[in-house]
Scaffold this active site. Structure first.
Site, mmCIF file in Angstrom:
data_model
loop_
_atom_site.group_PDB
_atom_site.id
_atom_site.type_symbol
_atom_site.label_atom_id
_atom_site.label_comp_id
_atom_site.label_asym_id
_atom_site.label_seq_id
_atom_site.Cartn_x
_atom_site.Cartn_y
_atom_site.Cartn_z
ATOM 1 N N SER A 78 0.809 -1.222 0.000
ATOM 2 C CA SER A 78 0.000 0.000 0.000
ATOM 3 C C SER A 78 0.840 1.269 0.000
ATOM 4 O O SER A 78 0.317 2.361 -0.193
ATOM 5 C CB SER A 78 -0.946 0.020 1.205
ATOM 6 O OG SER A 78 -0.224 0.247 2.393
ATOM 7 N N LYS A 97 0.784 4.133 7.218
ATOM 8 C CA LYS A 97 0.045 4.986 6.290
ATOM 9 C C LYS A 97 0.480 6.447 6.475
ATOM 10 O O LYS A 97 1.060 6.821 7.498
ATOM 11 C CB LYS A 97 -1.464 4.898 6.548
ATOM 12 C CG LYS A 97 -2.080 3.529 6.281
ATOM 13 C CD LYS A 97 -2.156 3.220 4.806
ATOM 14 C CE LYS A 97 -2.877 1.896 4.554
ATOM 15 N NZ LYS A 97 -2.108 0.731 5.003
#
Length: 199
Positions: A120, A157
């Site tokens: 990701s 993230k």
């Protein structure tokens, strides 16, 4: 070690070269002669190098300057794995350490590593199998990459705090951000570097 001035760096370089060529250190007078300084001026630079941790010396011996070997790397603990995806279960117990360059960290702090699983964060050049180096902290500015715990899972993230919400944004155009209540997440570390091993 503290940063040197341009002149101090030149004096240090001279000392290194002198020792390498002669097998012993220069005297204060040698340094003064080379740089066209008074002995007092040379002495001031030598004291500065000593105070900043680059050399040691015995004031009773005119040729007693020794270079301090700088630590180039340190070991930090690997605390487990971190998801660059939907999140994985909290830290497993891992009896492992990883060696990282000292230049990767700055100042005081508690540093640790996690091994990345998932893709990701590929647009931030973080790929599956990388080790992310994190500084332990619980607050982080918007836009920084952080390790966060959400729903008892830890993920990596880009972090954005918006009022009572937090948006966890992947660096992969094929994946969507995670939006959650701020009270439901916990920041555990800020990304400071990446280590990658090639097989």
């Amino acid at each position: 070690m503290k940063k040197l001035t341009e002149k101090q760096q030149k004096v240090l370089d001279f000392i290194k070269n002198y020792i390498q060529q002669n097998g012993y250190s220069p005297s204060i007078r040698d340094i003064a002669k080379h740089f066209k300084l008074t002995p007092r001026g040379a002495h001031i630079h030598v004291i500065a190098l000593e105070k900043k941790g680059y050399i040691t010396r015995n004031p009773k011996n005119s040729r007693s300057i020794s270079l301090v070997k700088r630590q180039e790397s340190i070991l930090i603990p690997v605390k487990g794995k971190i998801s660059a995806g939907m999140g994985i279960e909290m830290f497993e117990i891992v009896d492992e350490e990883i060696e990282i360059p000292v230049r990767m960290i700055s100042g005081f702090g508690n540093y640790f590593a996690l091994k990345v699983e998932g893709n990701s964060m590929i647009d931030a050049h973080i790929i599956n199998g990388d080790y992310v180096i994190l500084k332990k902290q619980y607050r982080i500015p918007n836009g920084q990459i952080a390790a966060v715990v959400f729903d008892n899972k830890v993920t990596l993230k880009r972090f954005y705090h918006k009022k009572d919400k937090v948006e966890l944004v992947p660096e992969n155009k094929d994946m969507n951000p995670i939006v959650c209540d701020a009270k439901d997440i916990k920041v555990i570390g800020k990304l400071v570097g990446i280590i990658r091993f090639y097989e």
